[in-house]
Design a protein around this motif. Sequence first.
Motif, PDB file in Angstrom:
ATOM      1  N   ALA A   1       4.876 106.834  -1.033  1.00 50.19           N
ATOM      2  CA  ALA A   1       5.051 105.441  -0.619  1.00 50.19           C
ATOM      3  C   ALA A   1       4.603 105.237   0.824  1.00 50.19           C
ATOM      4  O   ALA A   1       3.834 104.311   1.138  1.00 50.19           O
ATOM      5  CB  ALA A   1       6.512 105.021  -0.788  1.00 50.19           C
ATOM      6  N   THR A   2       5.076 106.109   1.716  1.00 49.27           N
ATOM      7  CA  THR A   2       4.654 105.981   3.117  1.00 49.27           C
ATOM      8  C   THR A   2       3.181 106.344   3.280  1.00 49.27           C
ATOM      9  O   THR A   2       2.472 105.746   4.103  1.00 49.27           O
ATOM     10  CB  THR A   2       5.507 106.890   4.015  1.00 49.27           C
ATOM     11  OG1 THR A   2       5.464 108.241   3.521  1.00 49.27           O
ATOM     12  CG2 THR A   2       6.949 106.422   4.046  1.00 49.27           C
ATOM     13  N   GLY A   3       2.703 107.303   2.492  1.00 50.16           N
ATOM     14  CA  GLY A   3       1.309 107.701   2.588  1.00 50.16           C
ATOM     15  C   GLY A   3       0.362 106.579   2.245  1.00 50.16           C
ATOM     16  O   GLY A   3      -0.630 106.354   2.947  1.00 50.16           O
TER      17      GLY A   3
ATOM     18  N   GLY B   1       3.686 112.788   3.408  1.00 52.71           N
ATOM     19  CA  GLY B   1       3.140 111.710   2.590  1.00 52.71           C
ATOM     20  C   GLY B   1       1.677 111.430   2.860  1.00 52.71           C
ATOM     21  O   GLY B   1       0.915 111.105   1.932  1.00 52.71           O
ATOM     22  N   VAL B   2       1.258 111.556   4.125  1.00 52.41           N
ATOM     23  CA  VAL B   2      -0.134 111.226   4.449  1.00 52.41           C
ATOM     24  C   VAL B   2      -1.085 112.393   4.212  1.00 52.41           C
ATOM     25  O   VAL B   2      -2.305 112.181   4.160  1.00 52.41           O
ATOM     26  CB  VAL B   2      -0.274 110.757   5.923  1.00 52.41           C
ATOM     27  CG1 VAL B   2       0.569 109.524   6.177  1.00 52.41           C
ATOM     28  CG2 VAL B   2       0.068 111.872   6.892  1.00 52.41           C
ATOM     29  N   THR B   3      -0.554 113.607   4.046  1.00 52.16           N
ATOM     30  CA  THR B   3      -1.431 114.775   3.893  1.00 52.16           C
ATOM     31  C   THR B   3      -2.418 114.628   2.731  1.00 52.16           C
ATOM     32  O   THR B   3      -3.620 114.884   2.903  1.00 52.16           O
ATOM     33  CB  THR B   3      -0.595 116.057   3.726  1.00 52.16           C
ATOM     34  OG1 THR B   3       0.192 116.257   4.902  1.00 52.16           O
ATOM     35  CG2 THR B   3      -1.500 117.265   3.517  1.00 52.16           C
ATOM     36  N   PRO B   4      -1.988 114.218   1.511  1.00 55.83           N
ATOM     37  CA  PRO B   4      -2.983 114.038   0.437  1.00 55.83           C
ATOM     38  C   PRO B   4      -4.035 112.996   0.772  1.00 55.83           C
ATOM     39  O   PRO B   4      -5.204 113.138   0.374  1.00 55.83           O
ATOM     40  CB  PRO B   4      -2.129 113.603  -0.761  1.00 55.83           C
ATOM     41  CG  PRO B   4      -0.749 114.059  -0.455  1.00 55.83           C
ATOM     42  CD  PRO B   4      -0.621 113.957   1.030  1.00 55.83           C
ATOM     43  N   PHE B   5      -3.657 111.967   1.522  1.00 58.49           N
ATOM     44  CA  PHE B   5      -4.621 110.915   1.850  1.00 58.49           C
ATOM     45  C   PHE B   5      -5.619 111.398   2.900  1.00 58.49           C
ATOM     46  O   PHE B   5      -6.778 110.976   2.897  1.00 58.49           O
ATOM     47  CB  PHE B   5      -3.872 109.669   2.330  1.00 58.49           C
ATOM     48  CG  PHE B   5      -3.087 109.000   1.243  1.00 58.49           C
ATOM     49  CD1 PHE B   5      -3.682 108.072   0.399  1.00 58.49           C
ATOM     50  CD2 PHE B   5      -1.760 109.322   1.037  1.00 58.49           C
ATOM     51  CE1 PHE B   5      -2.969 107.470  -0.618  1.00 58.49           C
ATOM     52  CE2 PHE B   5      -1.034 108.732   0.022  1.00 58.49           C
ATOM     53  CZ  PHE B   5      -1.646 107.802  -0.813  1.00 58.49           C
ATOM     54  N   VAL B   6      -5.195 112.284   3.800  1.00 59.51           N
ATOM     55  CA  VAL B   6      -6.142 112.890   4.732  1.00 59.51           C
ATOM     56  C   VAL B   6      -7.157 113.732   3.967  1.00 59.51           C
ATOM     57  O   VAL B   6      -8.365 113.690   4.251  1.00 59.51           O
ATOM     58  CB  VAL B   6      -5.403 113.743   5.778  1.00 59.51           C
ATOM     59  CG1 VAL B   6      -6.405 114.520   6.638  1.00 59.51           C
ATOM     60  CG2 VAL B   6      -4.536 112.862   6.669  1.00 59.51           C
TER      61      VAL B   6
END
Length: 341
Positions: A40-42, A311-316
């Motif tokens: 959600a945060t990602g 949360g943001v690691t997959p999006f990076v």
Amino acid sequence: MIVIGVVMAASTGIIGASVVLMGMMSLPAMKAAGYDMRPATGVVAASGTLGILIPPSIMLIILGDQLRVPIGDLFMGAIWPGLILAGLYFGYLALVALLAPGRAPAPARTETLGAGAAALALLRDLAAPMLLILSVLGTIVAGVATPTESAAIGAFGATLLALVTGGLSFAAFRRAVYETTKTTAMIAFVMLGATVFSLAFRKLGGDAMAADLFHFGDVSPYVTFAVIMALVFVLGFFLDWVEITLAVIPIVAPIVAGLDFGMPADHVILRFAIALAVNLQTSFLTPPFGYALFYLRGVDPSISIGTIYRGVTPFVLIQVAALALVIAVPSIVLHLPLAMR
């Protein structure tokens, strides 16, 4: 959420405002629905950073000034990478929902509008932002206005839109002028310092030193390209995109222009500019100084910074994959600019 991020990216391009607004709108609802706060945060942070890539983007304008590339070409070249990146975000969330439904449960059934009424409501809500987007992008791409003139058109349109919707007040107008002046002054002074640095760097022979540093012998130009992108990615952990753009580009641009990709040098520079924009987007998400992470933390202090990091690691990783795709498939960047000529 991703669609909202794309619309806001094309209408504002302000990362802080996009992340904060989407966080305030969506995080309480997703938390109440039992969503896993990591994806959600990602998705909120990643969607909010699309504004630095999808035109009209201030990053692209500064890149165009530094690389002597037409702003219209940069705007057209960034459209497909931005939409592909949004599509990859959507695909990742779809996989999460399919493979782990508990992390993104389906919303409870509520009374909804009919399909026709919902479509009309959507069109009504999107009409004003789309007109604002077209007034800025359309005038630049058509050659009617320069980026500065189109910015004035966009500012006037946004002010008029706020007046019509009842959101314009003296306090809001004063705040907008203050933030605009502060941001403009910051970028102007950074550009001044970067210009002095680059002149001194070249006077002392730094450009020749940089060329020797990135000379790897008889290797593919993609190796040199990849090393430069890796360097920029690492710098994004510690520096803001403005500093990276204004300090690094004068050093590496001549090296990139000399790479033999079997195409004109202006096409190589255009590819480099868009790849650099995709790369610099990650600087908003990578710890320890990713701005989007702290914007989101301020929206909901109950969510730990560790949860946001995870949360943001997959999006990076998705952004790195999109960067590799942009480098490997030149037509993603070049198709629209060449078609508009």
